[in-house]
Design a protein around this motif. Structure first.
Motif, mmCIF file in Angstrom:
data_model
loop_
_atom_site.group_PDB
_atom_site.id
_atom_site.type_symbol
_atom_site.label_atom_id
_atom_site.label_comp_id
_atom_site.label_asym_id
_atom_site.label_seq_id
_atom_site.Cartn_x
_atom_site.Cartn_y
_atom_site.Cartn_z
ATOM 1 N N VAL A 191 -5.545 34.008 -81.015
ATOM 2 C CA VAL A 191 -6.629 33.499 -80.175
ATOM 3 C C VAL A 191 -6.764 34.340 -78.917
ATOM 4 O O VAL A 191 -5.775 34.774 -78.335
ATOM 5 C CB VAL A 191 -6.409 32.018 -79.781
ATOM 6 N N GLN A 192 -7.996 34.587 -78.522
ATOM 7 C CA GLN A 192 -8.307 35.313 -77.293
ATOM 8 C C GLN A 192 -9.461 34.581 -76.605
ATOM 9 O O GLN A 192 -10.399 34.193 -77.309
ATOM 10 C CB GLN A 192 -8.749 36.756 -77.593
ATOM 11 N N SER A 221 -5.414 25.927 -67.434
ATOM 12 C CA SER A 221 -5.241 27.370 -67.625
ATOM 13 C C SER A 221 -6.240 28.119 -66.770
ATOM 14 O O SER A 221 -7.316 27.605 -66.454
ATOM 15 C CB SER A 221 -5.442 27.753 -69.091
ATOM 16 N N GLU A 280 -6.444 30.399 -72.116
ATOM 17 C CA GLU A 280 -7.546 29.434 -72.220
ATOM 18 C C GLU A 280 -7.445 28.612 -73.493
ATOM 19 O O GLU A 280 -7.696 27.403 -73.500
ATOM 20 C CB GLU A 280 -8.872 30.189 -72.168
ATOM 21 N N ASN A 281 -7.061 29.264 -74.585
ATOM 22 C CA ASN A 281 -6.958 28.575 -75.869
ATOM 23 C C ASN A 281 -5.621 27.880 -76.054
ATOM 24 O O ASN A 281 -5.557 26.751 -76.545
ATOM 25 C CB ASN A 281 -7.186 29.572 -77.011
ATOM 26 N N LEU A 282 -4.552 28.540 -75.638
ATOM 27 C CA LEU A 282 -3.216 27.986 -75.854
ATOM 28 C C LEU A 282 -2.978 26.731 -75.027
ATOM 29 O O LEU A 282 -2.364 25.764 -75.498
ATOM 30 C CB LEU A 282 -2.167 29.052 -75.508
ATOM 31 N N LYS A 286 -4.880 24.399 -74.196
ATOM 32 C CA LYS A 286 -5.510 23.192 -74.753
ATOM 33 C C LYS A 286 -4.552 22.440 -75.672
ATOM 34 O O LYS A 286 -4.597 21.208 -75.752
ATOM 35 C CB LYS A 286 -6.776 23.579 -75.520
ATOM 36 N N SER A 287 -3.707 23.184 -76.372
ATOM 37 C CA SER A 287 -2.771 22.557 -77.305
ATOM 38 C C SER A 287 -1.745 21.687 -76.598
ATOM 39 O O SER A 287 -1.184 20.769 -77.195
ATOM 40 C CB SER A 287 -2.047 23.631 -78.126
#
Length: 342
Positions: free
Chosen positions: A209-210, A224, A214-216, A218-219
């Motif tokens: 993910v890029q 972020s 920003e994406n990580l 959320k998990s």
């Protein structure tokens, strides 16, 4: 391996608010910041030269190109009360947290006057608030998470600030640490210094993910932010905001500072996986030059003054090489000292 194909990622960089910070920080502090970054750059250049002359052994990972990130972090958060943890690319942070060029260079030379008495080498520098540089990829995040837990458990002020590379993101210890920090509401700032390469593998070929943070984030249900790692003011503004948010919420934050390294992964890496043109393109955004240009634009410094400052910091590092050269080697009889607690 094929050359890197530039992947166009839409980064929403944290605002730099340059004019605000130039005015608020003032000439003296900003020139001192330039001095810090120049010192880091010259230390890496001279230490690399010493390595090539056979005076330094072991591993060696330079921080050239990334100077704005850790300089901004230390200046924005301050040293006292915080714990700092980083990777094997640790020379800059040790200096920023109080280690002297003399003790750092002596450590590379393996001398008893070194930062770790000549025992740690390039990857294991320390300072009063620096828990160390660590050689195992991702293995230092549990240390940082533990430091944040300690601060919370003892009801102490401050945060733990942990730097990691983009290549570490796929490691299990990274995710375990983020999970615990989020679950237990720990005051930890994790900073991914995304220099585009995990050793010789382009980040888009290793991380699914890029943008990463920003994406990580959320998990794990945490905040972020993405900084322009080549722009000191983007980093300073971002770290100032992050500092205040962690103090207010007590929650962990994941930061991604997008940057470039101007050398291979380590001194033994010729960097053949990227073209000369790609490297030259990266250097057009040299963080030291960008910062100097900003100070010149605001009439805080001239080209001549930058040249003088650059020469002074170079001489400081050259002197540290002389100090290291003339320092004694450790006495073998002391080899087992410090292995066990008293």
């Amino acid at each position: 391996m094929t050359k890197k194909t530039v992947h166009h990622v839409k980064y929403n960089f944290f605002d730099n608010q340059t004019d605000k910070w130039v005015k608020e920080l003032g000439k003296d502090r900003l020139i001192e910041t330039l001095k810090q970054m120049l010192t880091i750059r010259h230390f890496e250049i001279r230490a690399e030269s010493a390595y090539q002359q056979g005076k330094v052994g072991g591993f060696f990972h330079a921080y050239m190109g990334q100077e704005a990130i850790q300089t901004a972090a230390v200046n924005a958060l301050g040293v006292e009360k915080n714990w700092w943890i980083t990777t094997y690319r640790c020379h800059a942070l040790a200096y920023l947290l109080g280690a002297t060029p003399n003790e750092m260079m002596a450590e590379l030379y393996g001398k008893e006057t070194g930062n770790a008495l000549g025992r740690g080498g390039s990857m294991h520098f320390y300072a009063d608030r620096l828990l160390g540089g660590f050689g195992i990829v991702g293995g230092h995040l549990p240390i940082a998470t533990g430091a944040a837990f300690s601060l919370k458990y003892q009801k102490q002020e401050g945060v733990a600030l942990c730097f990691l590379g983009d290549g570490a993101v796929a490691q299990g210890a990274v995710h375990e640490s983020l999970n615990l920090a989020a679950l237990w509401n720990l005051p930890c700032i994790y900073v991914i210094e995304n220099n585009q390469w995990g050793m010789g593998t382009a980040v888009n070929r290793a991380i699914c993910v890029q943008p990463i943070a920003e994406n990580l984030a959320k998990s794990y249900g945490i905040s972020s932010y993405t900084f322009d790692g080549m722009d000191y003011f983007s980093c300073y503004n971002g770290f100032s905001h992050v500092r205040d948010e962690v103090k207010k919420t007590g929650r962990p934050i994941l930061v991604e500072a997008v940057t470039e390294r101007f050398r291979g992964h380590s001194i033994s890496d010729p960097g053949l996986y990227r073209s000369k043109q790609e490297l030259e393109d990266a250097k057009t955004r040299d963080p030291i030059h960008l910062f100097g240009d900003t100070l010149k634009k605001h009439k805080m410094i001239t080209d001549k003054e930058i040249e003088t400052l650059d020469k002074q910091q170079k001489e400081l590092i050259v002197a540290s090489m002389k100090f290291a050269e003339e320092s004694p080697a450790p006495d073998p009889i002391t080899l087992e000292e410090g292995v066990f607690a008293p």
